[in-house]
Design a protein around this motif. Structure first.
Motif, PDB file in Angstrom:
ATOM      1  N   LEU A 100       0.808  -1.225   0.000  1.00  6.51           N
ATOM      2  CA  LEU A 100       0.000   0.000   0.000  1.00  6.51           C
ATOM      3  C   LEU A 100       0.840   1.273   0.000  1.00  6.51           C
ATOM      4  O   LEU A 100       0.290   2.375  -0.059  1.00  6.51           O
ATOM      5  N   ALA A 101       2.158   1.147   0.047  1.00  9.47           N
ATOM      6  CA  ALA A 101       3.038   2.315   0.077  1.00  9.47           C
ATOM      7  C   ALA A 101       2.883   3.228  -1.143  1.00  9.47           C
ATOM      8  O   ALA A 101       2.867   4.450  -0.982  1.00  9.47           O
ATOM      9  N   ILE A 106       0.997   8.626  -3.137  1.00  9.70           N
ATOM     10  CA  ILE A 106       0.214   9.472  -4.051  1.00  9.70           C
ATOM     11  C   ILE A 106      -0.870  10.248  -3.312  1.00  9.70           C
ATOM     12  O   ILE A 106      -1.016  11.453  -3.492  1.00  9.70           O
ATOM     13  N   PHE A 107      -1.644   9.560  -2.449  1.00 12.96           N
ATOM     14  CA  PHE A 107      -2.790  10.212  -1.825  1.00 12.96           C
ATOM     15  C   PHE A 107      -2.426  11.058  -0.615  1.00 12.96           C
ATOM     16  O   PHE A 107      -3.015  12.107  -0.397  1.00 12.96           O
ATOM     17  N   GLU A 112       2.830  13.397  -7.980  1.00 15.21           N
ATOM     18  CA  GLU A 112       2.129  13.316  -9.258  1.00 15.21           C
ATOM     19  C   GLU A 112       2.152  11.888  -9.781  1.00 15.21           C
ATOM     20  O   GLU A 112       3.052  11.107  -9.493  1.00 15.21           O
ATOM     21  N   VAL A 113       1.134  11.548 -10.549  1.00 17.83           N
ATOM     22  CA  VAL A 113       0.993  10.201 -11.066  1.00 17.83           C
ATOM     23  C   VAL A 113       1.472  10.168 -12.508  1.00 17.83           C
ATOM     24  O   VAL A 113       1.008  10.933 -13.342  1.00 17.83           O
ATOM     25  N   MET A 118       1.739   4.322 -12.160  1.00 13.53           N
ATOM     26  CA  MET A 118       0.490   3.571 -12.286  1.00 13.53           C
ATOM     27  C   MET A 118       0.769   2.079 -12.397  1.00 13.53           C
ATOM     28  O   MET A 118       0.057   1.258 -11.814  1.00 13.53           O
ATOM     29  N   VAL A 119       1.810   1.716 -13.126  1.00 19.10           N
ATOM     30  CA  VAL A 119       2.180   0.303 -13.238  1.00 19.10           C
ATOM     31  C   VAL A 119       2.592  -0.235 -11.871  1.00 19.10           C
ATOM     32  O   VAL A 119       2.189  -1.333 -11.476  1.00 19.10           O
TER      33      VAL A 119
END
Length: 142
Positions: A100-101, A106-107, A112-113, A118-119
């Protein structure tokens, strides 16, 4: 263009050598020699990377084919999943936190994503789901 042609030539030569000898020991020899030289000299050369991938894939294919021929593949995968699920609870929590790191990064932090992140997020979530599934599966079969 030269690199692409050289890669095709290396793949073709590997295929010819593999068809001639038909031995897993040749794959193991090629894979271990190439990966060792790759790690020692730390270089990137596409034909060598292709050779590592082809020989490694052939090794895995041969091993899984032999396991399937013995009809033990189903039991192998079952005990593999049960073995992963039987880690102690503290180790499971550490693995889930690692999984979950990227979401935390990100949150909570607000990074930035990008497509690479994303991968990593998708792979880490799949890993977390697999760990949870393995843990539940191992508890049900005990």
């Amino acid at each position: 263009m030269k690199m692409f042609i050289l890669s095709i030539l290396v793949a073709f030569l590997y295929h010819l050598i593999k068809a001639q000898f038909k031995s897993i020991f040749l794959d193991i020899l090629i894979f271990s020699f190439v990966i060792t030289s790759h790690l020692i000299f730390s270089y990137y050369f596409l034909p060598i990377e292709l050779l590592i991938g082809l020989s490694g894939a052939n090794i895995l294919y041969t091993i899984f084919k032999k396991l399937k021929d013995k009809k033990t593949m189903k039991d192998f995968m079952k005990y593999f999943i049960i073995g992963i699920g039987e880690v102690n609870f503290l180790t499971y929590l550490i693995y889930m936190c690692m999984s979950l790191a990227p979401l935390f990064h990100i949150f909570i932090i607000g990074a930035e994503v990008s497509s690479g992140k994303m991968v990593i997020i998708i792979l880490s979530l799949l890993w977390g789901l697999f760990l949870t599934f393995a843990r539940i599966y191992s508890k049900l079969l005990k």
